[in-house]
Design an enzyme around this catalytic site. Structure first.
Site, PDB file in Angstrom:
ATOM      1  N   SER A 148      -9.794  12.423 -31.382  1.00  0.00           N
ATOM      2  CA  SER A 148     -10.316  13.711 -30.519  1.00  0.00           C
ATOM      3  C   SER A 148      -9.910  13.400 -29.308  1.00  0.00           C
ATOM      4  O   SER A 148      -8.854  13.255 -28.832  1.00  0.00           O
ATOM      5  CB  SER A 148     -11.768  13.932 -31.143  1.00  0.00           C
ATOM      6  OG  SER A 148     -11.938  15.412 -31.105  1.00  0.00           O
ATOM      7  N   ASP A 226     -10.152  20.329 -40.878  1.00  0.00           N
ATOM      8  CA  ASP A 226     -10.566  20.073 -39.574  1.00  0.00           C
ATOM      9  C   ASP A 226     -10.942  21.297 -38.727  1.00  0.00           C
ATOM     10  O   ASP A 226      -9.936  22.022 -38.603  1.00  0.00           O
ATOM     11  CB  ASP A 226      -9.770  19.135 -38.690  1.00  0.00           C
ATOM     12  CG  ASP A 226     -10.354  18.515 -37.344  1.00  0.00           C
ATOM     13  OD1 ASP A 226     -11.062  19.279 -36.801  1.00  0.00           O
ATOM     14  OD2 ASP A 226     -10.059  17.420 -37.054  1.00  0.00           O
ATOM     15  N   HIS A 259     -13.153  16.325 -39.370  1.00  0.00           N
ATOM     16  CA  HIS A 259     -12.661  15.784 -38.130  1.00  0.00           C
ATOM     17  C   HIS A 259     -13.782  14.597 -37.781  1.00  0.00           C
ATOM     18  O   HIS A 259     -14.230  14.106 -36.812  1.00  0.00           O
ATOM     19  CB  HIS A 259     -13.433  16.993 -37.077  1.00  0.00           C
ATOM     20  CG  HIS A 259     -12.875  16.229 -35.496  1.00  0.00           C
ATOM     21  ND1 HIS A 259     -11.585  16.559 -35.262  1.00  0.00           N
ATOM     22  CD2 HIS A 259     -13.728  16.290 -34.387  1.00  0.00           C
ATOM     23  CE1 HIS A 259     -11.450  16.162 -33.922  1.00  0.00           C
ATOM     24  NE2 HIS A 259     -12.735  16.033 -33.448  1.00  0.00           N
TER      25      HIS A 259
END
Length: 279
Positions: A148, A226, A259
């Site tokens: 991320s 995600d 995620h």
């Protein structure tokens, strides 16, 4: 190890997971990091994978949730996980989760109040590896990876410093921070309103301009369930930049994955084996 304060040790797959604190000159505060030393490090120096974590994370998330130690032990790779920002009562902060402590974005801040402490780029590229290589049984052969915000950091740092790393990978990275809300908020605060200054920290801009320079093997994995995919992550932009510059990027997209660290744990073995080919 006079520069380091040892916090904890845990035996894991024949090696050791250890936590340390040290005083960072670059960040003007105490910093914590974790290192996994595989069993091979007892008799020889081993290469290092640097792992950069995402928003709100510390050095602990990856080491506790990713399940990377068994493969790192097999392959003989050390893993170093720094914290995601400077921390402390004297360090500037923000009430929001995506700015301030826990949200360093791996840039060198130029704007007050952030510029006193928030120099995560210099910390990850220079200060931390120099410390690790001086104090632990590791070589200067390095790879870098992250998730991320940390995926953004890994890609951006590798693109800017290809001579320092053998390979780069990322899970669910923020690839085009100058064009998405998370990055625009952080860059505005840390770097100011001049958007030309943002480009040096934008992986899409860096990758698009990389033709003719040293290009590292790059692997990106993205889950298609995600929640942040359409607004914040936009991996297609990185793929476009790679195609424009002939960059050796592999982008894998996975149905059903989100995620979380459940996704990272599912594919971390593939990433470690990818890096082992180049380390």
């Amino acid at each position: 190890m006079s520069m380091l304060s040892h916090l904890s040790s845990n035996k894991s797959f024949g090696g050791w997971h250890k936590q340390y604190q040290h005083s960072s000159t670059v960040l003007n505060c105490n910093m914590r990091f974790a290192i996994y030393l595989p069993p091979q490090a007892e008799t020889q120096k081993v290469p290092v994978l640097y792992w950069l974590s995402g928003l709100t994370c510390t050095d602990e998330n990856f080491m506790q949730k990713a399940g990377a130690q068994s493969i790192a032990a097999e392959l003989g790779i050390a893993i170093v996980a720094p914290d995601t920002s400077p921390r402390g009562d004297e360090v500037a902060n923000d009430e929001a989760y995506d700015l301030g402590q826990g949200a360093g974005f791996y840039v060198n801040a130029t704007q007050a109040p952030w510029d006193k402490h928030f120099h995560m780029y210099d910390y990850v590229v220079n200060e931390l590896p120099a410390l690790i290589e001086a104090e632990f049984p590791v070589t200067d052969v390095r790879a870098i990876s992250g998730h991320s915000m940390g995926g953004h950091g890994a890609l951006m740092i590798a693109l800017r410093n290809p001579q320092r790393y053998r390979s780069v990978s990322a899970f669910s990275p923020i690839v085009n921070p100058s064009q998405v809300p998370w990055g625009q908020k952080a860059f505005s605060a840390y770097l100011g309103g001049d958007k030309t200054a943002w480009q040096q920290y934008d992986s899409c801009a860096l990758m698009a301009a990389s033709a003719g320079s040293l290009q590292l093997p790059a692997l990106v994995d993205q889950g298609l369930s995600d929640d942040f995919l359409p607004e914040q992550l936009q991996p297609q932009a990185l793929l476009n930049a790679a195609e424009a510059s002939g960059y050796p990027l592999t982008l894998n997209q996975h149905l059903g994955y989100d995620h979380s660290y459940y996704f990272i744990a599912s594919y971390i073995e593939a990433h470690l084996r990818f890096h082992a080919k180049w380390l």
